[in-house]
Design a protein around this motif. Structure first.
Motif, PDB file in Angstrom:
ATOM      1  N   ALA A   6     -13.471  -3.545  10.730  1.00 11.60           N
ATOM      2  CA  ALA A   6     -12.247  -4.354  10.711  1.00 11.60           C
ATOM      3  C   ALA A   6     -11.029  -3.439  10.580  1.00 11.60           C
ATOM      4  CB  ALA A   6     -12.277  -5.355   9.551  1.00 11.60           C
ATOM      5  N   PRO A   7     -10.170  -3.373  11.600  1.00 11.07           N
ATOM      6  CA  PRO A   7      -8.993  -2.513  11.507  1.00 11.07           C
ATOM      7  C   PRO A   7      -8.023  -3.015  10.440  1.00 11.07           C
ATOM      8  CG  PRO A   7      -9.023  -3.712  13.605  1.00 11.07           C
ATOM      9  CD  PRO A   7     -10.258  -4.080  12.873  1.00 11.07           C
ATOM     10  N   PHE A   8      -7.413  -2.066   9.727  1.00  9.59           N
ATOM     11  CA  PHE A   8      -6.414  -2.378   8.715  1.00  9.59           C
ATOM     12  C   PHE A   8      -5.107  -1.731   9.154  1.00  9.59           C
ATOM     13  CE2 PHE A   8      -3.863  -2.309   4.998  1.00  9.59           C
ATOM     14  CZ  PHE A   8      -4.295  -3.351   4.199  1.00  9.59           C
ATOM     15  N   TRP A   9      -4.165  -2.579   9.581  1.00  8.83           N
ATOM     16  CA  TRP A   9      -2.870  -2.145  10.086  1.00  8.83           C
ATOM     17  C   TRP A   9      -1.793  -2.348   9.025  1.00  8.83           C
ATOM     18  CZ3 TRP A   9      -2.260   0.070  14.833  1.00  8.83           C
ATOM     19  CH2 TRP A   9      -3.320  -0.077  15.747  1.00  8.83           C
ATOM     20  N   MET A  10      -0.761  -1.526   9.092  1.00 14.99           N
ATOM     21  CA  MET A  10       0.387  -1.670   8.202  1.00 14.99           C
ATOM     22  C   MET A  10       1.656  -1.486   9.029  1.00 14.99           C
ATOM     23  SD  MET A  10       1.322   0.467   4.754  1.00 14.99           S
ATOM     24  CE  MET A  10       0.205  -0.453   3.683  1.00 14.99           C
ATOM     25  N   SER A  11       2.670  -2.295   8.709  1.00 17.89           N
ATOM     26  CA  SER A  11       3.944  -2.137   9.412  1.00 17.89           C
ATOM     27  C   SER A  11       4.499  -0.743   9.119  1.00 17.89           C
ATOM     28  CB  SER A  11       4.939  -3.219   8.995  1.00 17.89           C
ATOM     29  OG  SER A  11       5.342  -3.019   7.658  1.00 17.89           O
ATOM     30  N   ALA A  12       5.204  -0.179  10.079  1.00 16.84           N
ATOM     31  CA  ALA A  12       5.739   1.176   9.933  1.00 16.84           C
ATOM     32  C   ALA A  12       6.687   1.282   8.747  1.00 16.84           C
ATOM     33  CB  ALA A  12       6.444   1.594  11.218  1.00 16.84           C
ATOM     34  N   ASP A  13       7.539   0.295   8.557  1.00 16.65           N
ATOM     35  CA  ASP A  13       8.478   0.330   7.438  1.00 16.65           C
ATOM     36  C   ASP A  13       7.739   0.354   6.108  1.00 16.65           C
ATOM     37  OD1 ASP A  13      10.567   0.267   9.217  1.00 16.65           O
ATOM     38  OD2 ASP A  13      10.988  -1.866   8.947  1.00 16.65           O
ATOM     39  N   GLN A  14       6.693  -0.438   6.000  1.00 19.72           N
ATOM     40  CA  GLN A  14       5.906  -0.476   4.772  1.00 19.72           C
ATOM     41  C   GLN A  14       5.171   0.846   4.572  1.00 19.72           C
ATOM     42  OE1 GLN A  14       6.323  -2.762   2.693  1.00 19.72           O
ATOM     43  NE2 GLN A  14       4.536  -3.038   1.433  1.00 19.72           N
ATOM     44  N   TYR A  15       4.678   1.432   5.659  1.00 19.02           N
ATOM     45  CA  TYR A  15       3.933   2.691   5.570  1.00 19.02           C
ATOM     46  C   TYR A  15       4.805   3.809   4.991  1.00 19.02           C
ATOM     47  CZ  TYR A  15       1.208   6.775   6.738  1.00 19.02           C
ATOM     48  OH  TYR A  15       0.505   7.949   6.657  1.00 19.02           O
ATOM     49  N   VAL A  16       6.081   3.796   5.288  1.00 23.70           N
ATOM     50  CA  VAL A  16       6.981   4.813   4.730  1.00 23.70           C
ATOM     51  C   VAL A  16       6.860   4.835   3.205  1.00 23.70           C
ATOM     52  CG1 VAL A  16       9.423   5.414   4.396  1.00 23.70           C
ATOM     53  CG2 VAL A  16       8.586   4.765   6.673  1.00 23.70           C
ATOM     54  N   TYR A  17       6.756   3.669   2.596  1.00 22.01           N
ATOM     55  CA  TYR A  17       6.653   3.580   1.140  1.00 22.01           C
ATOM     56  C   TYR A  17       5.249   3.866   0.609  1.00 22.01           C
ATOM     57  CZ  TYR A  17      11.232   1.437   1.471  1.00 22.01           C
ATOM     58  OH  TYR A  17      12.548   1.204   1.741  1.00 22.01           O
ATOM     59  N   TRP A  18       4.224   3.567   1.397  1.00 21.26           N
ATOM     60  CA  TRP A  18       2.841   3.634   0.932  1.00 21.26           C
ATOM     61  C   TRP A  18       2.089   4.867   1.428  1.00 21.26           C
ATOM     62  CZ3 TRP A  18       0.589  -0.049  -2.269  1.00 21.26           C
ATOM     63  CH2 TRP A  18       1.360  -1.190  -2.511  1.00 21.26           C
ATOM     64  N   ARG A  19       2.723   5.739   2.175  1.00 18.24           N
ATOM     65  CA  ARG A  19       1.999   6.854   2.807  1.00 18.24           C
ATOM     66  C   ARG A  19       1.340   7.800   1.808  1.00 18.24           C
ATOM     67  NH1 ARG A  19       7.343   8.124   3.328  1.00 18.24           N
ATOM     68  NH2 ARG A  19       7.975  10.183   2.602  1.00 18.24           N
ATOM     69  N   HIS A  20       1.815   7.842   0.589  1.00 18.68           N
ATOM     70  CA  HIS A  20       1.245   8.733  -0.427  1.00 18.68           C
ATOM     71  C   HIS A  20       0.170   8.042  -1.272  1.00 18.68           C
ATOM     72  CE1 HIS A  20       5.210  10.578   0.377  1.00 18.68           C
ATOM     73  NE2 HIS A  20       4.502  11.687   0.280  1.00 18.68           N
ATOM     74  N   THR A  21      -0.284   6.883  -0.849  1.00 20.34           N
ATOM     75  CA  THR A  21      -1.214   6.119  -1.674  1.00 20.34           C
ATOM     76  C   THR A  21      -2.544   5.847  -0.977  1.00 20.34           C
ATOM     77  OG1 THR A  21      -0.343   3.997  -0.907  1.00 20.34           O
ATOM     78  CG2 THR A  21       0.665   4.923  -2.873  1.00 20.34           C
ATOM     79  N   HIS A  22      -3.528   5.610  -1.818  1.00 22.06           N
ATOM     80  CA  HIS A  22      -4.823   5.093  -1.377  1.00 22.06           C
ATOM     81  C   HIS A  22      -4.818   3.624  -1.773  1.00 22.06           C
ATOM     82  CE1 HIS A  22      -9.014   3.933  -1.775  1.00 22.06           C
ATOM     83  NE2 HIS A  22      -9.233   4.810  -0.819  1.00 22.06           N
TER      84      HIS A  22
END
Length: 134
Positions: A66-82
């Protein structure tokens, strides 16, 4: 090619729920937007029923494929997280497949370790909705 650093996973309870949803609805996908209210929870859709944007980021696959996608704007904030997708009692979004089950998906997060971040930095960029499907 070496496997990518895991960026998203499911708890056992969430994986069990996804298996039940797949049995009822067929293959599924997740999308995490940056919206408010229900938009801040990971949403589960029948695969192909949600149109991924060209800048959306594919964090990985959960529950098998199951692919897990994230909006690009949200990814900016979450890129350092698991991220860990869990399931809790409560009303889910009317658009997400778990809503009729009386539960909702919820994200739990932790900052990547220094070692994980070094690996992430050395990996190619994550695929986006603009990339050709594999």
């Amino acid at each position: 090619m070496a496997a990518r650093t895991a960026r998203v996973e499911l708890t056992g309870a969430a994986e069990d729920l996804v298996r039940r949803l797949v049995a009822q609805h067929g293959p599924v996908m997740f999308h995490q937007s940056g919206g408010c209210c229900d938009g801040s929870a990971p949403m589960c859709y029948p695969r192909g029923e949600f149109r991924v944007g060209g800048s959306d980021v594919l964090l990985g696959r959960v529950a098998g494929d199951a692919p897990f996608w994230m909006s690009a704007d949200q990814y900016v904030y979450w890129r350092h997280t698991h991220l860990t997708v869990d399931v809790v009692p409560g009303r889910g979004s009317g658009f997400s497949l778990e809503a009729p089950e009386g539960v909702r998906f919820l994200l739990r997060s932790r900052v990547l370790t220094d070692e994980e971040w070094r690996r992430v930095e050395a990996e190619p960029p994550l695929p986006t909705g603009a990339d050709p499907p594999d």
